[in-house]
Design a protein around this motif. Structure first.
Motif, mmCIF file in Angstrom:
data_model
loop_
_atom_site.group_PDB
_atom_site.id
_atom_site.type_symbol
_atom_site.label_atom_id
_atom_site.label_comp_id
_atom_site.label_asym_id
_atom_site.label_seq_id
_atom_site.Cartn_x
_atom_site.Cartn_y
_atom_site.Cartn_z
ATOM 1 N N MET A 1 47.521 39.249 36.982
ATOM 2 C CA MET A 1 47.143 39.929 38.210
ATOM 3 C C MET A 1 47.122 41.442 38.015
ATOM 4 O O MET A 1 46.281 42.130 38.553
ATOM 5 C CB MET A 1 48.125 39.527 39.326
ATOM 6 C CG MET A 1 47.736 40.022 40.698
ATOM 7 S SD MET A 1 46.261 39.144 41.244
ATOM 8 C CE MET A 1 46.114 39.814 42.863
ATOM 9 N N ALA A 2 48.031 41.944 37.182
ATOM 10 C CA ALA A 2 48.082 43.379 36.935
ATOM 11 C C ALA A 2 46.793 43.852 36.269
ATOM 12 O O ALA A 2 46.302 44.942 36.561
ATOM 13 C CB ALA A 2 49.289 43.736 36.076
ATOM 14 N N ASP A 3 46.218 43.003 35.368
ATOM 15 C CA ASP A 3 44.968 43.360 34.705
ATOM 16 C C ASP A 3 43.826 43.485 35.707
ATOM 17 O O ASP A 3 43.010 44.388 35.623
ATOM 18 C CB ASP A 3 44.595 42.318 33.645
ATOM 19 C CG ASP A 3 45.463 42.447 32.394
ATOM 20 O OD1 ASP A 3 46.167 43.460 32.271
ATOM 21 O OD2 ASP A 3 45.423 41.522 31.570
ATOM 22 N N VAL A 4 43.768 42.572 36.680
ATOM 23 C CA VAL A 4 42.727 42.592 37.703
ATOM 24 C C VAL A 4 42.860 43.858 38.544
ATOM 25 O O VAL A 4 41.870 44.553 38.813
ATOM 26 C CB VAL A 4 42.792 41.326 38.593
ATOM 27 C CG1 VAL A 4 41.852 41.446 39.773
ATOM 28 C CG2 VAL A 4 42.472 40.089 37.773
ATOM 29 N N ASP A 5 44.090 44.186 38.951
ATOM 30 C CA ASP A 5 44.322 45.398 39.738
ATOM 31 C C ASP A 5 43.947 46.639 38.937
ATOM 32 O O ASP A 5 43.340 47.569 39.463
ATOM 33 C CB ASP A 5 45.786 45.493 40.188
ATOM 34 C CG ASP A 5 46.127 44.466 41.271
ATOM 35 O OD1 ASP A 5 45.179 43.938 41.900
ATOM 36 O OD2 ASP A 5 47.323 44.200 41.471
ATOM 37 N N ASN A 6 44.306 46.643 37.652
ATOM 38 C CA ASN A 6 44.000 47.790 36.814
ATOM 39 C C ASN A 6 42.490 47.942 36.633
ATOM 40 O O ASN A 6 41.959 49.052 36.649
ATOM 41 C CB ASN A 6 44.710 47.666 35.466
ATOM 42 C CG ASN A 6 44.928 49.015 34.816
ATOM 43 O OD1 ASN A 6 44.756 50.058 35.438
ATOM 44 N ND2 ASN A 6 45.291 48.992 33.549
ATOM 45 N N LEU A 7 41.782 46.822 36.480
ATOM 46 C CA LEU A 7 40.325 46.866 36.357
ATOM 47 C C LEU A 7 39.686 47.378 37.642
ATOM 48 O O LEU A 7 38.734 48.159 37.599
ATOM 49 C CB LEU A 7 39.783 45.478 36.004
ATOM 50 C CG LEU A 7 38.766 45.559 34.880
ATOM 51 C CD1 LEU A 7 39.376 45.039 33.596
ATOM 52 C CD2 LEU A 7 37.534 44.824 35.239
ATOM 53 N N LYS A 8 40.217 46.963 38.800
ATOM 54 C CA LYS A 8 39.708 47.450 40.085
ATOM 55 C C LYS A 8 39.946 48.952 40.208
ATOM 56 O O LYS A 8 39.087 49.689 40.680
ATOM 57 C CB LYS A 8 40.384 46.720 41.245
ATOM 58 C CG LYS A 8 39.855 45.335 41.491
ATOM 59 C CD LYS A 8 40.527 44.719 42.702
ATOM 60 C CE LYS A 8 40.034 43.316 42.950
ATOM 61 N NZ LYS A 8 40.676 42.688 44.107
ATOM 62 N N SER A 9 41.124 49.399 39.778
ATOM 63 C CA SER A 9 41.438 50.824 39.841
ATOM 64 C C SER A 9 40.510 51.621 38.930
ATOM 65 O O SER A 9 40.001 52.677 39.317
ATOM 66 C CB SER A 9 42.898 51.079 39.462
ATOM 67 O OG SER A 9 43.759 50.509 40.420
ATOM 68 N N LEU A 10 40.280 51.126 37.712
ATOM 69 C CA LEU A 10 39.367 51.803 36.790
ATOM 70 C C LEU A 10 37.946 51.847 37.348
ATOM 71 O O LEU A 10 37.268 52.870 37.276
ATOM 72 C CB LEU A 10 39.360 51.092 35.434
ATOM 73 C CG LEU A 10 40.466 51.455 34.467
ATOM 74 C CD1 LEU A 10 40.497 50.475 33.297
ATOM 75 C CD2 LEU A 10 40.284 52.871 33.953
ATOM 76 N N SER A 11 37.520 50.736 37.911
ATOM 77 C CA SER A 11 36.192 50.675 38.515
ATOM 78 C C SER A 11 36.093 51.665 39.674
ATOM 79 O O SER A 11 35.097 52.380 39.810
ATOM 80 C CB SER A 11 35.913 49.249 38.993
ATOM 81 O OG SER A 11 34.651 49.176 39.587
ATOM 82 N N GLY A 84 43.371 59.856 22.472
ATOM 83 C CA GLY A 84 41.992 59.881 22.926
ATOM 84 C C GLY A 84 41.297 58.539 22.890
ATOM 85 O O GLY A 84 40.175 58.399 23.344
ATOM 86 N N ALA A 85 41.980 57.536 22.357
ATOM 87 C CA ALA A 85 41.371 56.212 22.224
ATOM 88 C C ALA A 85 41.171 55.561 23.590
ATOM 89 O O ALA A 85 41.894 55.817 24.537
ATOM 90 C CB ALA A 85 42.234 55.321 21.340
ATOM 91 N N VAL A 86 40.164 54.718 23.633
ATOM 92 C CA VAL A 86 39.856 53.958 24.840
ATOM 93 C C VAL A 86 40.402 52.549 24.656
ATOM 94 O O VAL A 86 40.190 51.934 23.614
ATOM 95 C CB VAL A 86 38.324 53.923 25.063
ATOM 96 C CG1 VAL A 86 37.953 53.006 26.197
ATOM 97 C CG2 VAL A 86 37.788 55.326 25.303
ATOM 98 N N SER A 87 41.091 52.052 25.667
ATOM 99 C CA SER A 87 41.601 50.684 25.581
ATOM 100 C C SER A 87 40.451 49.699 25.780
ATOM 101 O O SER A 87 39.388 50.052 26.298
ATOM 102 C CB SER A 87 42.666 50.453 26.659
ATOM 103 O OG SER A 87 42.076 50.432 27.947
ATOM 104 N N ALA A 88 40.662 48.476 25.376
ATOM 105 C CA ALA A 88 39.639 47.436 25.553
ATOM 106 C C ALA A 88 39.323 47.265 27.041
ATOM 107 O O ALA A 88 38.167 47.040 27.423
ATOM 108 C CB ALA A 88 40.126 46.116 24.950
ATOM 109 N N GLU A 89 40.350 47.383 27.865
ATOM 110 C CA GLU A 89 40.192 47.271 29.316
ATOM 111 C C GLU A 89 39.313 48.405 29.853
ATOM 112 O O GLU A 89 38.421 48.180 30.677
ATOM 113 C CB GLU A 89 41.601 47.360 29.922
ATOM 114 C CG GLU A 89 41.713 47.049 31.366
ATOM 115 C CD GLU A 89 43.193 47.045 31.746
ATOM 116 O OE1 GLU A 89 43.805 48.136 31.749
ATOM 117 O OE2 GLU A 89 43.719 45.965 32.017
#
Length: 189
Positions: A1-11, A84-89
């Motif tokens: 669920m944390a991944d979904v919330d984090n993806l929504k926040s990034l979006s 400076g790296a970008v995470s896969a997420e």
């Protein structure tokens, strides 16, 4: 669920950055985005994330990357060493965002970069002039060109020009020179 919330926040963050940078929505501020999407991060952590996403989005938009270019770019970004790296997420969020927003952002960038006034239309015709204003017989063709110029949100202005055969040939010669210059630049870059 944390991944979904984090993806929504990034979006949401990417959408907020786009609203401000490309769609001129001045109500969107860094502070608003932090409070709404990342209230758990410190100001410094959020600022770093915000600037990173803003920079990546600017690079992607400026290059108007297609899907293959985007994948190569994001792969390179995920392989970077250090902070400076970008995470896969983050890469997934950027990819999804760009897929959905590319055309809108491109249109916005084009709109922001247009010179004003712009050419809205052009019409032309060739008339055969049979006499001069003094009544002397003449049978030379005359090209009549009408340009419609305008600024966004304003009425058009019309510019009319008349060219005799000599002037048409001069214009055609100059256009050929311009085309040759463009071809030379394209083939040598």
């Amino acid at each position: 669920m944390a991944d979904v919330d984090n993806l929504k926040s990034l979006s949401g963050l990417l959408n907020g950055i786009a609203q401000k940078a490309y769609y001129n929505n001045l109500e969107i501020t860094e502070e608003l985005l932090k409070n709404e999407l990342y209230s758990d991060l410190s100001q410094e952590e959020f600022h770093t994330l915000h600037e990173k996403m803003k920079g990546l989005l600017k690079s992607i938009a400026t290059a108007d990357m297609d899907q293959a270019q985007l994948e190569a770019f994001l792969t390179a970004q995920t392989r970077k060493q250090g902070g400076g790296a970008v995470s896969a997420e983050q890469a997934a969020a950027l990819s999804k965002f760009w897929k959905n927003q590319r055309s809108r952002i491109r249109e916005s960038l084009l709109g922001q970069s247009r010179w004003e006034p712009t050419l809205r239309g052009m019409s032309w015709r060739v008339d055969l002039q049979t006499s001069t204003s003094r009544g002397q017989p003449v049978s030379s063709p005359v090209a009549l060109v009408e340009l419609e110029l305008g600024r966004a949100g304003e009425d058009s202005e019309f510019v009319c020009m008349e060219f005799d055969e000599v002037k048409v040939n001069q214009v055609l010669k100059k256009m050929t020179e311009i085309q040759e210059s463009i071809d030379h630049i394209v083939h040598h870059s």
